[in-house]
Write a protein that holds these residues in place. Sequence first.
Motif, PDB file in Angstrom:
ATOM      1  N   LEU A  68       0.844  -1.201   0.000  1.00 13.72           N
ATOM      2  CA  LEU A  68       0.000   0.000   0.000  1.00 13.72           C
ATOM      3  C   LEU A  68       0.879   1.250   0.000  1.00 13.72           C
ATOM      4  CD1 LEU A  68      -3.165   0.252   0.190  1.00 13.72           C
ATOM      5  CD2 LEU A  68      -2.803   0.869   2.580  1.00 13.72           C
ATOM      6  N   THR A 128       3.005   1.498  -3.404  1.00 16.25           N
ATOM      7  CA  THR A 128       2.246   1.960  -4.567  1.00 16.25           C
ATOM      8  C   THR A 128       1.957   3.453  -4.476  1.00 16.25           C
ATOM      9  OG1 THR A 128       1.197  -0.220  -4.678  1.00 16.25           O
ATOM     10  CG2 THR A 128       0.223   1.520  -6.007  1.00 16.25           C
ATOM     11  N   GLU A 129       1.726   3.935  -3.274  1.00 16.95           N
ATOM     12  CA  GLU A 129       1.531   5.374  -3.079  1.00 16.95           C
ATOM     13  C   GLU A 129       2.830   6.127  -3.343  1.00 16.95           C
ATOM     14  OE1 GLU A 129       0.047   9.084  -2.270  1.00 16.95           O
ATOM     15  OE2 GLU A 129      -1.059   7.222  -2.580  1.00 16.95           O
ATOM     16  N   GLY A 164       4.956  -2.986  -4.456  1.00 26.73           N
ATOM     17  CA  GLY A 164       4.135  -1.843  -4.824  1.00 26.73           C
ATOM     18  C   GLY A 164       4.926  -0.737  -5.493  1.00 26.73           C
ATOM     19  N   SER A 206       0.318  -8.438  -1.240  1.00 26.58           N
ATOM     20  CA  SER A 206       0.899  -7.263  -1.897  1.00 26.58           C
ATOM     21  C   SER A 206       0.195  -6.952  -3.219  1.00 26.58           C
ATOM     22  CB  SER A 206       2.403  -7.460  -2.113  1.00 26.58           C
ATOM     23  OG  SER A 206       2.678  -8.561  -2.951  1.00 26.58           O
ATOM     24  N   SER A 212      -3.243  -5.330  -2.368  1.00 25.71           N
ATOM     25  CA  SER A 212      -3.050  -3.966  -1.894  1.00 25.71           C
ATOM     26  C   SER A 212      -2.736  -3.014  -3.044  1.00 25.71           C
ATOM     27  CB  SER A 212      -1.915  -3.945  -0.860  1.00 25.71           C
ATOM     28  OG  SER A 212      -1.663  -2.638  -0.415  1.00 25.71           O
ATOM     29  N   SER A 213      -1.793  -3.429  -3.908  1.00 22.54           N
ATOM     30  CA  SER A 213      -1.430  -2.586  -5.054  1.00 22.54           C
ATOM     31  C   SER A 213      -2.607  -2.409  -6.001  1.00 22.54           C
ATOM     32  CB  SER A 213      -0.250  -3.211  -5.811  1.00 22.54           C
ATOM     33  OG  SER A 213       0.932  -3.125  -5.071  1.00 22.54           O
ATOM     34  N   MET A 256      -4.895   0.292  -4.870  1.00 18.79           N
ATOM     35  CA  MET A 256      -4.353   1.623  -5.131  1.00 18.79           C
ATOM     36  C   MET A 256      -4.454   1.986  -6.615  1.00 18.79           C
ATOM     37  SD  MET A 256      -3.549   2.924  -2.268  1.00 18.79           S
ATOM     38  CE  MET A 256      -2.545   4.322  -2.747  1.00 18.79           C
TER      39      MET A 256
END
Length: 256
Positions: free
Chosen positions: A89, A92-93, A154, A189, A192-193, A196
């Motif tokens: 998370l 990726t941000e 990410g 992972s 989560s990615s 995003m």
Amino acid sequence: MDWPSLGIMLFLAAAGFAAAFIDSVAGGGGLIAVPALLMTGMPPDAALGTNKLGGTAAALTSSSAFLASGNVDWRTVRLLFPLSFAGALLGTETVHLLSPEFLRPLVIVMLGVILVYTLFKKKAAASPAGDVHLTRKALRLLVPAAFAIGFYDGFFGPGTGSFLLFAFLLAGYGYVGASGNAKMLNLGSNLSSLLMFLLFGSVQFGSGIILALFMIGGAWTGSRFAIKRGAAWIKPLFAAVTAILIGKQLWDLLIG
């Protein structure tokens, strides 16, 4: 929703199946899936996001197969899964703020270490994943590794499956158990990615659905192959995928 042409559908179907088969055994499926998406004319950010849609579906399939076969240490994965999810998370941000290209030389070195270790390591134990009793030392390795590799997935991505599998090998798992645990964390992972990338609007659903459907088939076939064949096939394929990853990163570094 825009659907690709029949020719692109067939191309993505073949690429998705092959990528997921390889990824479920030894990691490195992104070597096939991402270039395939780029070859369809998709922008890089959309290719990464669409690949995460397929990768999440594939990881869910393969991790379910490993879990059902008893080749996942659920006690350890239950602890590490949230760390992998949170790391990706944040990664990726972060990729929207920084360029990840500075990582490429470091990744080449790390993959090289993994390849040497794999080639010279003696045969790993073949006991089921749940029979491994982790020491505190091993957990001190796996806890930060789960978060760091999740962040890496990410933020940059190439070699994530190799890094996860390597971490579990170092912790004392055999190749099949390490593969099963790695796929569970990779699911975290990827998911989560994907969330995003969906938030950023970087997923093309028409191509992504085609890719995901055939990645599910490749992941199921590959995971059953890995469970049945064991370390005799996982180790050489893992070494081959790692070597190809090194070559790909070197090529990108030199021509970049």
